[in-house]
Design a protein around this motif. Structure first.
Motif, PDB file in Angstrom:
ATOM      1  N   ASN A 183      -3.314 -12.331  -6.203  1.00 15.14           N
ATOM      2  CA  ASN A 183      -2.106 -13.439  -6.364  1.00 15.14           C
ATOM      3  C   ASN A 183      -1.447 -12.988  -7.553  1.00 15.14           C
ATOM      4  O   ASN A 183      -1.463 -12.073  -8.199  1.00 15.14           O
ATOM      5  CB  ASN A 183      -2.857 -14.755  -6.596  1.00 15.14           C
ATOM      6  N   ASN A 184      -0.573 -13.616  -8.137  1.00 13.50           N
ATOM      7  CA  ASN A 184       0.635 -13.422  -9.094  1.00 13.50           C
ATOM      8  C   ASN A 184       1.267 -12.207  -8.969  1.00 13.50           C
ATOM      9  O   ASN A 184       1.243 -11.541  -9.818  1.00 13.50           O
ATOM     10  CB  ASN A 184      -0.260 -13.605 -10.505  1.00 13.50           C
ATOM     11  N   VAL A 185       1.646 -11.709  -7.714  1.00 16.81           N
ATOM     12  CA  VAL A 185       2.210 -10.642  -7.358  1.00 16.81           C
ATOM     13  C   VAL A 185       3.787 -10.892  -7.625  1.00 16.81           C
ATOM     14  O   VAL A 185       4.390 -11.885  -7.013  1.00 16.81           O
ATOM     15  CB  VAL A 185       1.841 -10.285  -6.025  1.00 16.81           C
ATOM     16  N   ILE A 186       4.334  -9.787  -8.259  1.00 12.84           N
ATOM     17  CA  ILE A 186       6.106 -10.017  -8.084  1.00 12.84           C
ATOM     18  C   ILE A 186       6.774  -9.479  -7.053  1.00 12.84           C
ATOM     19  O   ILE A 186       7.312 -10.145  -6.283  1.00 12.84           O
ATOM     20  CB  ILE A 186       6.497  -9.583  -9.443  1.00 12.84           C
ATOM     21  N   ILE A 187       6.368  -8.231  -6.748  1.00 15.25           N
ATOM     22  CA  ILE A 187       7.107  -7.770  -5.445  1.00 15.25           C
ATOM     23  C   ILE A 187       5.794  -6.948  -4.777  1.00 15.25           C
ATOM     24  O   ILE A 187       5.546  -5.674  -5.312  1.00 15.25           O
ATOM     25  CB  ILE A 187       8.010  -6.744  -5.929  1.00 15.25           C
ATOM     26  N   SER A 188       5.054  -7.170  -3.856  1.00 16.63           N
ATOM     27  CA  SER A 188       4.026  -6.548  -3.141  1.00 16.63           C
ATOM     28  C   SER A 188       4.702  -5.356  -2.433  1.00 16.63           C
ATOM     29  O   SER A 188       5.848  -5.796  -1.620  1.00 16.63           O
ATOM     30  CB  SER A 188       3.316  -7.607  -2.260  1.00 16.63           C
ATOM     31  N   ASN A 189       4.362  -4.340  -2.612  1.00 22.19           N
ATOM     32  CA  ASN A 189       4.947  -3.242  -2.005  1.00 22.19           C
ATOM     33  C   ASN A 189       3.933  -2.397  -1.470  1.00 22.19           C
ATOM     34  O   ASN A 189       2.980  -2.663  -0.600  1.00 22.19           O
ATOM     35  CB  ASN A 189       5.876  -2.496  -3.026  1.00 22.19           C
ATOM     36  N   GLY A 190       4.107  -0.713  -1.660  1.00 21.37           N
ATOM     37  CA  GLY A 190       3.311   0.038  -1.078  1.00 21.37           C
ATOM     38  C   GLY A 190       2.015   0.120  -0.877  1.00 21.37           C
ATOM     39  O   GLY A 190       1.252  -0.623  -1.769  1.00 21.37           O
ATOM     40  N   LEU A 191       1.309   0.333   0.171  1.00 25.06           N
ATOM     41  CA  LEU A 191      -0.179   0.351   0.309  1.00 25.06           C
ATOM     42  C   LEU A 191      -0.790   1.718   0.997  1.00 25.06           C
ATOM     43  O   LEU A 191      -0.013   2.402   1.922  1.00 25.06           O
ATOM     44  CB  LEU A 191      -0.205  -0.641   1.607  1.00 25.06           C
ATOM     45  N   ALA A 192      -1.728   2.000   0.684  1.00 24.27           N
ATOM     46  CA  ALA A 192      -2.370   3.530   1.353  1.00 24.27           C
ATOM     47  C   ALA A 192      -3.794   3.219   1.108  1.00 24.27           C
ATOM     48  O   ALA A 192      -4.643   2.508   0.020  1.00 24.27           O
ATOM     49  CB  ALA A 192      -1.901   4.655   0.553  1.00 24.27           C
ATOM     50  N   TRP A 193      -4.481   3.668   1.854  1.00 22.48           N
ATOM     51  CA  TRP A 193      -6.240   3.867   1.936  1.00 22.48           C
ATOM     52  C   TRP A 193      -6.705   5.340   1.775  1.00 22.48           C
ATOM     53  O   TRP A 193      -6.323   6.134   2.267  1.00 22.48           O
ATOM     54  CB  TRP A 193      -6.514   3.331   3.175  1.00 22.48           C
ATOM     55  N   ASN A 194      -7.818   5.384   1.006  1.00 25.00           N
ATOM     56  CA  ASN A 194      -8.461   6.725   0.897  1.00 25.00           C
ATOM     57  C   ASN A 194      -9.783   6.345   1.987  1.00 25.00           C
ATOM     58  O   ASN A 194     -10.847   5.701   1.150  1.00 25.00           O
ATOM     59  CB  ASN A 194      -8.774   7.270  -0.425  1.00 25.00           C
ATOM     60  N   GLU A 195      -9.873   6.509   3.101  1.00 21.54           N
ATOM     61  CA  GLU A 195     -10.858   6.101   3.849  1.00 21.54           C
ATOM     62  C   GLU A 195     -12.222   6.552   3.285  1.00 21.54           C
ATOM     63  O   GLU A 195     -13.133   6.000   3.377  1.00 21.54           O
ATOM     64  CB  GLU A 195     -10.553   6.347   5.529  1.00 21.54           C
TER      65      GLU A 195
END
Length: 314
Positions: A164-176
């Motif tokens: 929470n308290n996110v301003i601009i939620s942006n890029g996502l990536a995973w190291n599986e």
């Protein structure tokens, strides 16, 4: 290292983003936030586009996993404001159709909207929100409000707030392999890492990877889109910064920069038959003098490979 950056034969967009390489279709899917979805066909070297039932704003587009259609796809998760809808598009026609609403978040926060989203390696939906803001206002600090959040969604579990308290939620990536999730909050100028549980989708053990701010202030650009290569290095786009940073996540060190001939660099994804082409979306808003601003770019010769996009299960 000798890499090459070049514009793909593609339309000039207002702000295109949400780059997704679909291995089965050998295509890049992306969208213009001003209400258009796109498919770049690698084999044809051609971009197809569609508007969606008259909707004027789109947050993201992600192909949907359908066990009955493991090859070609004509269903997509598309964000309209705070809701995620199932949209049907054949990837060619100029019109796409909304089939149904999958879910909605933040009822009561009418000024919020979905921004970036992706499927994790299992196909689980992750997406984040932000308060709606004009591009020209992003450098005004009191306009950036921490009213967004990062969510996960699964049919069997519904919606869960992760951050929470996110301003601009942006890029996502995973190291599986290492069971890590990386997430960008553009308004706080940082990339964070979380321990990720593939069985539940839950995250824990927050750790700062890199703070791009200058003494806590905006550096003149926003970290925006994100992808990861097979060596575990991150690629972070600089919105208003005309570049991509390659970042080693354990140390947070910038390994090198990739200059992009457009100011608003938004999203990235590895693709191509060998997953060694870095596709890059950009924005052309307020950059009309640059003929390539707003086009799709490709970067070759990086000596790195990535992972195909994962279709989402909703």
């Amino acid at each position: 290292m000798s890499f090459k950056v070049e514009a793909v034969a593609s339309p000039k967009t207002i702000i295109s983003t949400r780059c997704h390489w679909d291995e089965q279709m050998q295509s890049v899917y992306y969208n213009d936030v001003e209400g258009v979805i796109y498919r770049y066909d690698y084999k044809e070297n051609k971009v197809y586009s569609a508007t969606v039932d008259g909707e004027s704003a789109i947050g993201f587009v992600i192909p949907i996993a359908n066990p009955k259609k493991p090859g070609e796809t004509d269903e997509f998760a598309v964000a309209f404001g705070r809701r995620v809808a199932v949209v049907r598009w054949d990837g060619v026609s100029p019109i796409a159709v909304i089939e149904s609403t999958a879910f909605e978040v933040e009822q009561g926060k009418e000024k919020n909207l979905f921004n970036a989203a992706k499927a994790d390696p299992t196909g689980r939906f992750y997406g984040g929100t932000m308060r709606s803001i004009e591009v020209e206002d992003i450098f005004i600090e009191n306009k950036l409000l921490p009213e967004g959040a990062l969510y996960k969604y699964a049919k069997e579990g519904g919606i869960s707030e992760l951050v929470n308290n996110v301003i601009i939620s942006n890029g996502l990536a995973w190291n599986e392999k290492e069971k890590k999730l990386f997430h960008i909050d553009s308004g706080k100028f940082y990339v964070k890492e979380y321990a990720w549980d593939p069985a539940t989708g839950d995250i824990s053990n927050e750790r700062l990877v890199r703070d791009f701010s200058l003494n806590g202030k905006m550096p003149g650009y926003l970290p925006d889109g994100l992808t990861i290569d097979t060596d575990g290095n991150l690629y972070v786009t600089a919105f208003m910064g005309s570049k991509i940073f390659k970042v080693e996540p354990k140390s947070g060190k910038i390994l090198f920069e990739i200059p992009i001939p457009a100011e608003k660099v938004t999203a990235v994804a590895f693709g191509g038959p060998n997953l060694d082409i870095l596709y890059v979306t950009t924005g052309g808003k307020d950059d009309s003098a640059n003929k390539n601003a707003g086009c799709l770019f490709q970067v070759t010769g990086l000596g790195a490979k990535g992972f195909p996009g994962v279709r989402v299960r909703i």
